[in-house]
Write an enzyme that holds these catalytic residues in place. Sequence first.
Site, mmCIF file in Angstrom:
data_model
loop_
_atom_site.group_PDB
_atom_site.id
_atom_site.type_symbol
_atom_site.label_atom_id
_atom_site.label_comp_id
_atom_site.label_asym_id
_atom_site.label_seq_id
_atom_site.Cartn_x
_atom_site.Cartn_y
_atom_site.Cartn_z
ATOM 1 N N LYS A 13 -12.750 -33.094 -10.220
ATOM 2 C CA LYS A 13 -12.467 -31.954 -9.326
ATOM 3 C C LYS A 13 -12.648 -30.614 -10.058
ATOM 4 O O LYS A 13 -13.331 -29.721 -9.573
ATOM 5 C CB LYS A 13 -11.022 -32.047 -8.780
ATOM 6 C CG LYS A 13 -10.707 -33.357 -8.071
ATOM 7 C CD LYS A 13 -9.289 -33.392 -7.550
ATOM 8 C CE LYS A 13 -8.200 -33.431 -8.607
ATOM 9 N NZ LYS A 13 -8.148 -34.647 -9.447
ATOM 10 N N ARG A 88 -1.668 -32.541 -1.927
ATOM 11 C CA ARG A 88 -1.511 -33.856 -2.552
ATOM 12 C C ARG A 88 -0.539 -34.744 -1.790
ATOM 13 O O ARG A 88 -0.320 -35.893 -2.201
ATOM 14 C CB ARG A 88 -0.968 -33.687 -3.968
ATOM 15 C CG ARG A 88 -2.034 -33.700 -5.045
ATOM 16 C CD ARG A 88 -1.362 -33.324 -6.333
ATOM 17 N NE ARG A 88 -1.904 -34.005 -7.464
ATOM 18 C CZ ARG A 88 -2.694 -33.404 -8.371
ATOM 19 N NH1 ARG A 88 -3.027 -32.163 -8.241
ATOM 20 N NH2 ARG A 88 -3.122 -34.085 -9.404
ATOM 21 N N ARG A 127 -11.287 -36.412 -22.834
ATOM 22 C CA ARG A 127 -11.319 -35.013 -22.376
ATOM 23 C C ARG A 127 -10.638 -34.064 -23.366
ATOM 24 O O ARG A 127 -9.600 -34.368 -23.918
ATOM 25 C CB ARG A 127 -10.604 -34.926 -21.026
ATOM 26 C CG ARG A 127 -10.376 -33.492 -20.568
ATOM 27 C CD ARG A 127 -10.018 -33.397 -19.125
ATOM 28 N NE ARG A 127 -8.688 -33.895 -18.828
ATOM 29 C CZ ARG A 127 -8.135 -33.775 -17.627
ATOM 30 N NH1 ARG A 127 -8.810 -33.210 -16.654
ATOM 31 N NH2 ARG A 127 -6.931 -34.255 -17.406
ATOM 32 N N ARG A 161 -4.870 -32.366 -23.143
ATOM 33 C CA ARG A 161 -3.705 -32.292 -22.263
ATOM 34 C C ARG A 161 -2.704 -33.386 -22.591
ATOM 35 O O ARG A 161 -3.085 -34.543 -22.745
ATOM 36 C CB ARG A 161 -4.160 -32.397 -20.800
ATOM 37 C CG ARG A 161 -4.447 -31.035 -20.203
ATOM 38 C CD ARG A 161 -5.028 -31.100 -18.851
ATOM 39 N NE ARG A 161 -4.322 -31.927 -17.883
ATOM 40 C CZ ARG A 161 -4.702 -32.057 -16.621
ATOM 41 N NH1 ARG A 161 -5.752 -31.396 -16.182
ATOM 42 N NH2 ARG A 161 -4.032 -32.825 -15.795
ATOM 43 N N ARG A 172 0.377 -40.989 -13.130
ATOM 44 C CA ARG A 172 -0.453 -40.071 -12.321
ATOM 45 C C ARG A 172 -1.317 -40.877 -11.340
ATOM 46 O O ARG A 172 -1.488 -40.484 -10.189
ATOM 47 C CB ARG A 172 -1.344 -39.215 -13.227
ATOM 48 C CG ARG A 172 -0.562 -38.132 -13.971
ATOM 49 C CD ARG A 172 -1.352 -37.562 -15.129
ATOM 50 N NE ARG A 172 -2.544 -36.842 -14.728
ATOM 51 C CZ ARG A 172 -3.563 -36.577 -15.544
ATOM 52 N NH1 ARG A 172 -3.535 -36.974 -16.809
ATOM 53 N NH2 ARG A 172 -4.599 -35.911 -15.109
HETATM 54 P P1 AP5 Z 1 -12.088 -33.175 -14.622
HETATM 55 O O1 AP5 Z 1 -13.104 -32.378 -13.890
HETATM 56 O O2 AP5 Z 1 -11.198 -32.471 -15.575
HETATM 57 O O3 AP5 Z 1 -11.238 -34.050 -13.583
HETATM 58 P P2 AP5 Z 1 -10.118 -33.621 -12.560
HETATM 59 O O4 AP5 Z 1 -10.348 -34.405 -11.308
HETATM 60 O O5 AP5 Z 1 -10.053 -32.125 -12.432
HETATM 61 O O6 AP5 Z 1 -8.856 -34.217 -13.316
HETATM 62 P P3 AP5 Z 1 -7.425 -33.648 -13.602
HETATM 63 O O7 AP5 Z 1 -6.857 -34.556 -14.655
HETATM 64 O O8 AP5 Z 1 -7.429 -32.197 -13.907
HETATM 65 O O9 AP5 Z 1 -6.748 -33.893 -12.226
HETATM 66 P P4 AP5 Z 1 -5.295 -34.112 -11.902
HETATM 67 O O10 AP5 Z 1 -5.385 -34.078 -10.440
HETATM 68 O O11 AP5 Z 1 -4.633 -35.304 -12.465
HETATM 69 O O12 AP5 Z 1 -4.566 -32.902 -12.673
HETATM 70 P P5 AP5 Z 1 -4.000 -31.509 -12.168
HETATM 71 O O13 AP5 Z 1 -4.222 -30.542 -13.240
HETATM 72 O O14 AP5 Z 1 -4.456 -31.189 -10.795
HETATM 73 O O15 AP5 Z 1 -12.857 -34.344 -15.387
HETATM 74 C C1 AP5 Z 1 -12.193 -35.216 -16.283
HETATM 75 C C2 AP5 Z 1 -13.105 -35.523 -17.488
HETATM 76 O O16 AP5 Z 1 -14.226 -36.264 -17.027
HETATM 77 C C3 AP5 Z 1 -13.669 -34.260 -18.161
HETATM 78 O O17 AP5 Z 1 -13.715 -34.488 -19.551
HETATM 79 C C4 AP5 Z 1 -15.099 -34.141 -17.606
HETATM 80 O O18 AP5 Z 1 -15.978 -33.553 -18.542
HETATM 81 C C5 AP5 Z 1 -15.452 -35.583 -17.313
HETATM 82 N N1 AP5 Z 1 -16.294 -35.719 -16.115
HETATM 83 C C6 AP5 Z 1 -16.151 -35.065 -14.930
HETATM 84 N N2 AP5 Z 1 -17.096 -35.469 -14.049
HETATM 85 C C7 AP5 Z 1 -17.830 -36.427 -14.698
HETATM 86 C C8 AP5 Z 1 -18.959 -37.217 -14.312
HETATM 87 N N3 AP5 Z 1 -19.521 -37.139 -13.095
HETATM 88 N N4 AP5 Z 1 -19.455 -38.082 -15.232
HETATM 89 C C9 AP5 Z 1 -18.903 -38.170 -16.488
HETATM 90 N N5 AP5 Z 1 -17.848 -37.432 -16.906
HETATM 91 C C10 AP5 Z 1 -17.315 -36.576 -16.016
HETATM 92 O O19 AP5 Z 1 -2.421 -31.832 -12.052
HETATM 93 C C11 AP5 Z 1 -1.627 -32.066 -13.194
HETATM 94 C C12 AP5 Z 1 -0.183 -32.304 -12.754
HETATM 95 O O20 AP5 Z 1 0.327 -31.127 -12.082
HETATM 96 C C13 AP5 Z 1 0.029 -33.449 -11.752
HETATM 97 O O21 AP5 Z 1 0.155 -34.688 -12.394
HETATM 98 C C14 AP5 Z 1 1.337 -32.997 -11.056
HETATM 99 O O22 AP5 Z 1 2.460 -33.280 -11.853
HETATM 100 C C15 AP5 Z 1 1.176 -31.489 -10.989
HETATM 101 N N6 AP5 Z 1 0.546 -31.031 -9.741
HETATM 102 C C16 AP5 Z 1 -0.657 -30.368 -9.617
HETATM 103 N N7 AP5 Z 1 -0.915 -30.096 -8.328
HETATM 104 C C17 AP5 Z 1 0.126 -30.580 -7.604
HETATM 105 C C18 AP5 Z 1 0.410 -30.632 -6.208
HETATM 106 N N8 AP5 Z 1 -0.449 -30.130 -5.305
HETATM 107 N N9 AP5 Z 1 1.554 -31.233 -5.811
HETATM 108 C C19 AP5 Z 1 2.439 -31.737 -6.713
HETATM 109 N N10 AP5 Z 1 2.226 -31.719 -8.067
HETATM 110 C C20 AP5 Z 1 1.065 -31.163 -8.511
#
Ligand code: AP5
Length: 216
Positions: A13, A88, A127, A161, A172
Amino acid sequence: MILILLGAPGAGKGTQAERLVTEYGLVQLSTGEMLRSEVKSGSELGQKAKEIMESGQLVPDDLIIKMISVRISQESDAEGIILDGFPRTTEQAKALDIMLKEKDLRINHVIQLEVNEEEIVERLSGRFSCTDCGMGYHEKFSAPANKGICDKCKSTNFTRRSDDSPKTLRNRLSAYKEQTALILPYYSTKGCLKSIDGMAEMDIVFDEIKKVIDGD
Ligand code: AP5
């Protein structure tokens, strides 16, 4: 334009949102990034969120809805908004509908990036990002052109992270399956959900997302 990127942790994402910002001049609103910056600043919200995020659970809906609603209002003049990591839960999805209606906005696309668990574990264990400018990398899939030097700002400081640890990642993934995946039928019924193969290479995933947007 309002575009929602949905998908499990590591589905890509954030990676795709960064590209969409450059390509279309959209604003990226990542609730994960916002929360990490609240934690860093030690704000009241950050203090409440810290432990929850470290355990891999979801931060309570009321806190998230309040936080994102302020940011959407601030960006109401933007060309368009990418929502990365929000909504979410069903409650967040319903609150978003109300927020957008009040601003005379609507959701144009909800794009789900589909990736299997094995791939997620590989992606998140490799990552890392630049400590200084935040540019994201992966040891195997998108390493800096010169090892140890950030492509964007030339910094040599990198971080991982803390919630990418195996134990937190398991939680997660459960939170995604048990709470977030439930909103897919909500958007499917509205007719704005499109699923894309997130297992493909980053450029291919990006092309598929562009097809959805440009076909609007
Ligand atoms: P990346 O693009 O970083 O993936 P992502 O989907 O953004 O993953 P996140 O870990 O950031 O998502 P998340 O939803 O768990 O975390 P968030 O910060 O939102 O890609 C990952 C890796 O893969 C990278 O190294 C990239 O280079 C590689 N990659 C990408 N695409 C690729 C491809 N096609 N091929 C190969 N490699 C690839 O949330 C963190 C925490 O915050 C949650 O756990 C929760 O506690 C809280 N939180 C956030 N939002 C909310 C909400 N709305 N409600 C409640 N709690 C929330």
